[in-house]
Write an enzyme that holds these catalytic residues in place. Structure first.
Site, PDB file in Angstrom:
ATOM      1  N   GLU A   1       1.163  -8.151   8.678  1.00 48.88           N
ATOM      2  CA  GLU A   1       1.312  -6.742   9.079  1.00 48.88           C
ATOM      3  C   GLU A   1       2.313  -5.959   8.234  1.00 48.88           C
ATOM      4  O   GLU A   1       2.196  -4.760   8.067  1.00 48.88           O
ATOM      5  CB  GLU A   1       1.715  -6.651  10.546  1.00 48.88           C
ATOM      6  CG  GLU A   1       0.553  -6.427  11.494  1.00 48.88           C
ATOM      7  CD  GLU A   1      -0.417  -7.584  11.559  1.00 48.88           C
ATOM      8  OE1 GLU A   1      -1.615  -7.332  11.743  1.00 48.88           O
ATOM      9  OE2 GLU A   1       0.019  -8.757  11.436  1.00 48.88           O
TER      10      GLU A   1
ATOM     11  N   ASP B   1      -9.889   1.850 -24.802  1.00 44.49           N
ATOM     12  CA  ASP B   1     -10.260   1.728 -23.385  1.00 44.49           C
ATOM     13  C   ASP B   1     -10.425   3.042 -22.681  1.00 44.49           C
ATOM     14  O   ASP B   1      -9.773   4.011 -23.010  1.00 44.49           O
ATOM     15  CB  ASP B   1      -9.120   1.063 -22.604  1.00 44.49           C
ATOM     16  CG  ASP B   1      -9.066  -0.395 -22.836  1.00 44.49           C
ATOM     17  OD1 ASP B   1     -10.076  -0.935 -23.253  1.00 44.49           O
ATOM     18  OD2 ASP B   1      -8.006  -0.966 -22.589  1.00 44.49           O
TER      19      ASP B   1
ATOM     20  N   PRO C   1       0.818  -1.220   0.000  1.00 45.93           N
ATOM     21  CA  PRO C   1       0.000   0.000   0.000  1.00 45.93           C
ATOM     22  C   PRO C   1       0.855   1.273   0.000  1.00 45.93           C
ATOM     23  O   PRO C   1       0.354   2.348  -0.287  1.00 45.93           O
ATOM     24  CB  PRO C   1      -0.817  -0.096   1.299  1.00 45.93           C
ATOM     25  CG  PRO C   1      -0.531  -1.409   1.904  1.00 45.93           C
ATOM     26  CD  PRO C   1       0.583  -2.064   1.169  1.00 45.93           C
TER      27      PRO C   1
ATOM     28  N   ARG D   1      -3.808  -8.161 -20.749  1.00 45.82           N
ATOM     29  CA  ARG D   1      -4.745  -7.789 -21.810  1.00 45.82           C
ATOM     30  C   ARG D   1      -4.127  -6.809 -22.807  1.00 45.82           C
ATOM     31  O   ARG D   1      -4.664  -6.610 -23.897  1.00 45.82           O
ATOM     32  CB  ARG D   1      -6.056  -7.240 -21.236  1.00 45.82           C
ATOM     33  CG  ARG D   1      -5.929  -5.963 -20.476  1.00 45.82           C
ATOM     34  CD  ARG D   1      -7.244  -5.590 -19.818  1.00 45.82           C
ATOM     35  NE  ARG D   1      -8.270  -5.156 -20.767  1.00 45.82           N
ATOM     36  CZ  ARG D   1      -8.234  -4.016 -21.428  1.00 45.82           C
ATOM     37  NH1 ARG D   1      -7.212  -3.188 -21.277  1.00 45.82           N
ATOM     38  NH2 ARG D   1      -9.201  -3.689 -22.256  1.00 45.82           N
TER      39      ARG D   1
HETATM   40 CL1  6GU Z   1      -0.322  -3.726  -3.340  1.00 49.44          CL
HETATM   41  N1  6GU Z   1      -1.131  -4.409  -0.925  1.00 49.44           N
HETATM   42  C1  6GU Z   1      -1.938  -4.289   0.132  1.00 49.44           C
HETATM   43  N2  6GU Z   1      -1.737  -5.093   1.183  1.00 49.44           N
HETATM   44  N3  6GU Z   1      -2.926  -3.420   0.210  1.00 49.44           N
HETATM   45  C2  6GU Z   1      -3.111  -2.643  -0.870  1.00 49.44           C
HETATM   46  C3  6GU Z   1      -2.316  -2.707  -2.004  1.00 49.44           C
HETATM   47  C4  6GU Z   1      -1.307  -3.618  -2.008  1.00 49.44           C
HETATM   48  N4  6GU Z   1      -2.753  -1.793  -2.883  1.00 49.44           N
HETATM   49  C5  6GU Z   1      -3.774  -1.203  -2.303  1.00 49.44           C
HETATM   50  N5  6GU Z   1      -3.994  -1.686  -1.079  1.00 49.44           N
END
Ligand code: 6GU
Length: 243
Positions: free
Chosen positions: A115, A167, A88, A152
């Site tokens: 975690e 797209d 994230p 794709r």
């Molecule tokens: Cl790549 N990993 C995690 N754990 N949560 C996320 C993410 C990735 N992308 C958005 N939320």
């Protein structure tokens, strides 16, 4: 193209990868997925992939060694493969990122879980990607989304090469509205112009609709769209009417 995925849950990928377009892409040998469980690269008898954090705190942290060894194994076939860490905290995955990755011959996706992971793992990645501002339980769903968006774009995967170019996002514009039969349903009608058979007018209408829809729903994208002066004029007119 070869996509290798390091994950503790390879079974999660079976559904998405064994259906529809991704399945066909593999049958056509346009892509090969290799799932690697980095638990197989642990050396202890408990096959431990995580451990408590140095400095204390709650939760477990992925250990560096199994991922390092799994990565070495993945890189054996192609040492210059691009290594992508899913987290994230990564940069947001966009259509443009998909286009860049689709040009690579070989990518390696690392899915974290739990975690977090030992910070040293970051130093082995060329790129860190997130699929949006929310937290998933692991990188697997992100790896699936990225694989789908990338595969794709490989020439030959979609029915016609045109489909990918038109797209949403391809030209920084959202898709225009589409209709199929019947011409009227539940009192809702297909726009007259689409029934006209007048191709030039249809093309013009679609472009206008894509521009208008982008302006209304995703004004942030518009700066990256190449609009002509006439199109900007059209938009000003329409927005005056709408707001
Ligand atoms: Cl790549 N990993 C995690 N754990 N949560 C996320 C993410 C990735 N992308 C958005 N939320």
């Amino acid at each position: 193209m070869i996509i290798q995925i390091l994950s503790l849950f390879p079974e999660m990928f079976y559904g998405p990868f064994q259906n529809s377009i991704l399945k066909r892409a593999q049958e056509l040998k346009l892509v090969e997925f290799r799932l690697i469980n980095f638990r197989d690269f642990t050396l202890d008898k408990h096959r431990m992939v995580d451990d408590i954090p140095y400095g204390g705190g709650s939760g477990m942290v992925l250990k560096p060694e199994p991922i390092y060894r799994g990565l070495q194994f993945a890189k054996e076939t192609k040492p210059e493969a691009k290594v992508v860490l899913l987290t994230p905290q990564g940069q947001t995955f966009k259509q443009q990122t998909a286009e860049q990755l689709a040009a690579a011959e070989h990518i390696i996706l690392i899915c974290g879980h739990y975690e977090g992971f030992d910070e040293r793992i970051r130093s082995w990645a060329d790129l860190e990607l997130s699929i949006g501002d929310y937290v998933l339980t692991g990188g697997e769903l992100a790896a699936m989304a990225i694989s789908d968006a990338v595969v794709r774009l490989i020439p030959g995967v979609l029915g016609s090469d045109e489909s990918a170019q038109k797209d949403s996002f391809a030209g920084n514009l959202l898709d225009y509205p589409q209709y199929t039969r019947p011409a009227e349903f539940e009192g809702l009608c297909v726009p007259e112009v689409l029934l006209s058979g007048h191709h030039a007018r249809i093309e013009a209408w679609r472009r206008e609709q894509a521009i208008l829809r982008t302006a209304l729903r995703r004004p942030d994208l518009l700066a990256g769209a190449a609009l002509t002066e006439r199109e900007k004029q059209f938009l000003r007119q329409e927005l005056d009417l709408k707001i």
